[in-house]
Design a protein around this motif. Sequence first.
Motif, PDB file in Angstrom:
ATOM      1  N   MET A 174      64.692  56.299  66.022  1.00 23.42           N
ATOM      2  CA  MET A 174      64.749  56.044  67.440  1.00 23.42           C
ATOM      3  C   MET A 174      65.975  56.749  68.016  1.00 23.42           C
ATOM      4  O   MET A 174      67.045  56.724  67.428  1.00 23.42           O
ATOM      5  N   VAL A 175      65.787  57.367  69.154  1.00 23.04           N
ATOM      6  CA  VAL A 175      66.870  58.025  69.873  1.00 23.04           C
ATOM      7  C   VAL A 175      67.083  57.263  71.171  1.00 23.04           C
ATOM      8  O   VAL A 175      66.150  57.083  71.943  1.00 23.04           O
ATOM      9  N   LYS A 176      68.306  56.794  71.385  1.00 22.82           N
ATOM     10  CA  LYS A 176      68.637  56.098  72.631  1.00 22.82           C
ATOM     11  C   LYS A 176      69.199  57.110  73.620  1.00 22.82           C
ATOM     12  O   LYS A 176      69.979  57.985  73.243  1.00 22.82           O
ATOM     13  N   ALA A 177      68.792  56.983  74.872  1.00 23.82           N
ATOM     14  CA  ALA A 177      69.301  57.834  75.949  1.00 23.82           C
ATOM     15  C   ALA A 177      70.031  56.945  76.947  1.00 23.82           C
ATOM     16  O   ALA A 177      69.497  55.941  77.402  1.00 23.82           O
ATOM     17  N   ASP A 178      71.267  57.331  77.257  1.00 23.43           N
ATOM     18  CA  ASP A 178      72.066  56.587  78.226  1.00 23.43           C
ATOM     19  C   ASP A 178      72.774  57.607  79.111  1.00 23.43           C
ATOM     20  O   ASP A 178      72.362  58.768  79.151  1.00 23.43           O
ATOM     21  N   VAL A 179      73.837  57.228  79.760  1.00 29.88           N
ATOM     22  CA  VAL A 179      74.535  58.117  80.685  1.00 29.88           C
ATOM     23  C   VAL A 179      75.045  59.343  79.924  1.00 29.88           C
ATOM     24  O   VAL A 179      76.016  59.258  79.184  1.00 29.88           O
ATOM     25  N   ASN A 180      74.314  60.456  80.067  1.00 31.69           N
ATOM     26  CA  ASN A 180      74.687  61.748  79.484  1.00 31.69           C
ATOM     27  C   ASN A 180      74.979  61.723  77.987  1.00 31.69           C
ATOM     28  O   ASN A 180      75.879  62.411  77.504  1.00 31.69           O
ATOM     29  N   ILE A 181      74.186  60.946  77.231  1.00 28.94           N
ATOM     30  CA  ILE A 181      74.375  60.900  75.784  1.00 28.94           C
ATOM     31  C   ILE A 181      73.069  60.538  75.092  1.00 28.94           C
ATOM     32  O   ILE A 181      72.270  59.760  75.611  1.00 28.94           O
ATOM     33  N   PHE A 182      72.852  61.157  73.947  1.00 29.44           N
ATOM     34  CA  PHE A 182      71.801  60.754  73.022  1.00 29.44           C
ATOM     35  C   PHE A 182      72.479  60.123  71.812  1.00 29.44           C
ATOM     36  O   PHE A 182      73.479  60.626  71.312  1.00 29.44           O
ATOM     37  N   LEU A 183      71.938  59.015  71.328  1.00 29.13           N
ATOM     38  CA  LEU A 183      72.423  58.372  70.113  1.00 29.13           C
ATOM     39  C   LEU A 183      71.246  58.142  69.167  1.00 29.13           C
ATOM     40  O   LEU A 183      70.331  57.417  69.542  1.00 29.13           O
ATOM     41  N   PRO A 184      71.197  58.752  68.007  1.00 29.99           N
ATOM     42  CA  PRO A 184      72.167  59.698  67.488  1.00 29.99           C
ATOM     43  C   PRO A 184      71.995  61.073  68.137  1.00 29.99           C
ATOM     44  O   PRO A 184      70.951  61.368  68.714  1.00 29.99           O
ATOM     45  N   ASP A 185      73.006  61.909  67.985  1.00 28.69           N
ATOM     46  CA  ASP A 185      72.905  63.266  68.517  1.00 28.69           C
ATOM     47  C   ASP A 185      72.672  64.289  67.402  1.00 28.69           C
ATOM     48  O   ASP A 185      72.619  65.478  67.654  1.00 28.69           O
ATOM     49  N   GLU A 243      56.745  67.226  56.875  1.00 31.22           N
ATOM     50  CA  GLU A 243      56.545  65.778  56.913  1.00 31.22           C
ATOM     51  C   GLU A 243      56.407  65.305  58.357  1.00 31.22           C
ATOM     52  O   GLU A 243      57.188  65.701  59.222  1.00 31.22           O
ATOM     53  N   LYS A 244      55.420  64.430  58.586  1.00 30.81           N
ATOM     54  CA  LYS A 244      55.192  63.907  59.931  1.00 30.81           C
ATOM     55  C   LYS A 244      56.395  63.083  60.382  1.00 30.81           C
ATOM     56  O   LYS A 244      56.927  62.269  59.638  1.00 30.81           O
ATOM     57  N   LEU A 245      56.812  63.324  61.609  1.00 29.18           N
ATOM     58  CA  LEU A 245      57.980  62.674  62.175  1.00 29.18           C
ATOM     59  C   LEU A 245      57.592  62.006  63.489  1.00 29.18           C
ATOM     60  O   LEU A 245      56.815  62.565  64.258  1.00 29.18           O
ATOM     61  N   MET A 246      58.133  60.822  63.741  1.00 35.18           N
ATOM     62  CA  MET A 246      57.956  60.178  65.034  1.00 35.18           C
ATOM     63  C   MET A 246      59.332  60.021  65.676  1.00 35.18           C
ATOM     64  O   MET A 246      60.255  59.498  65.062  1.00 35.18           O
ATOM     65  N   ILE A 247      59.449  60.519  66.902  1.00 33.77           N
ATOM     66  CA  ILE A 247      60.671  60.332  67.698  1.00 33.77           C
ATOM     67  C   ILE A 247      60.321  59.362  68.822  1.00 33.77           C
ATOM     68  O   ILE A 247      59.373  59.589  69.569  1.00 33.77           O
ATOM     69  N   THR A 248      61.077  58.271  68.913  1.00 31.44           N
ATOM     70  CA  THR A 248      60.940  57.331  70.018  1.00 31.44           C
ATOM     71  C   THR A 248      62.169  57.481  70.895  1.00 31.44           C
ATOM     72  O   THR A 248      63.293  57.375  70.411  1.00 31.44           O
ATOM     73  N   LEU A 249      61.951  57.760  72.164  1.00 29.95           N
ATOM     74  CA  LEU A 249      63.037  57.874  73.140  1.00 29.95           C
ATOM     75  C   LEU A 249      63.152  56.534  73.866  1.00 29.95           C
ATOM     76  O   LEU A 249      62.248  56.137  74.587  1.00 29.95           O
TER      77      LEU A 249
END
Length: 106
Positions: free
Chosen positions: A1-12, A20-26
């Motif tokens: 999971m990638v968190k989006a907040d004020v001008n930042i992605f966590l993790p970056d 390999e199949k990958l799932m990205i959740t924003l």
Amino acid sequence: MVKADVNIFLPDKIKVKAGEKLMITLDNIGQSEHDFEIINLEADSIETLSTQQHNHKNNNQIHIHSLPGEKQAITFVPLTPGEYRFICTIPGHAESDMFGSIEVTL
């Protein structure tokens, strides 16, 4: 999971294996809209896992968009090893350090 907040992605920084199949959740935990786009990554089997109209897929592009408080997801299979940049394409966000990298390994 990638968190989006004020001008930042966590993790970056994200590390995955080619083939390999990958799932990205924003997960947009911020107060403004954000998106997540991987630049120049060759991928296969791209599927957005949302019925929202603001997600789109064209030209083999890894791109998802999330309004405040929303979670959006995409699955894909990265094909070519290398390091690729991901950014928020909302005007001004990438310029304010809202970017990261994804490393695809063998």
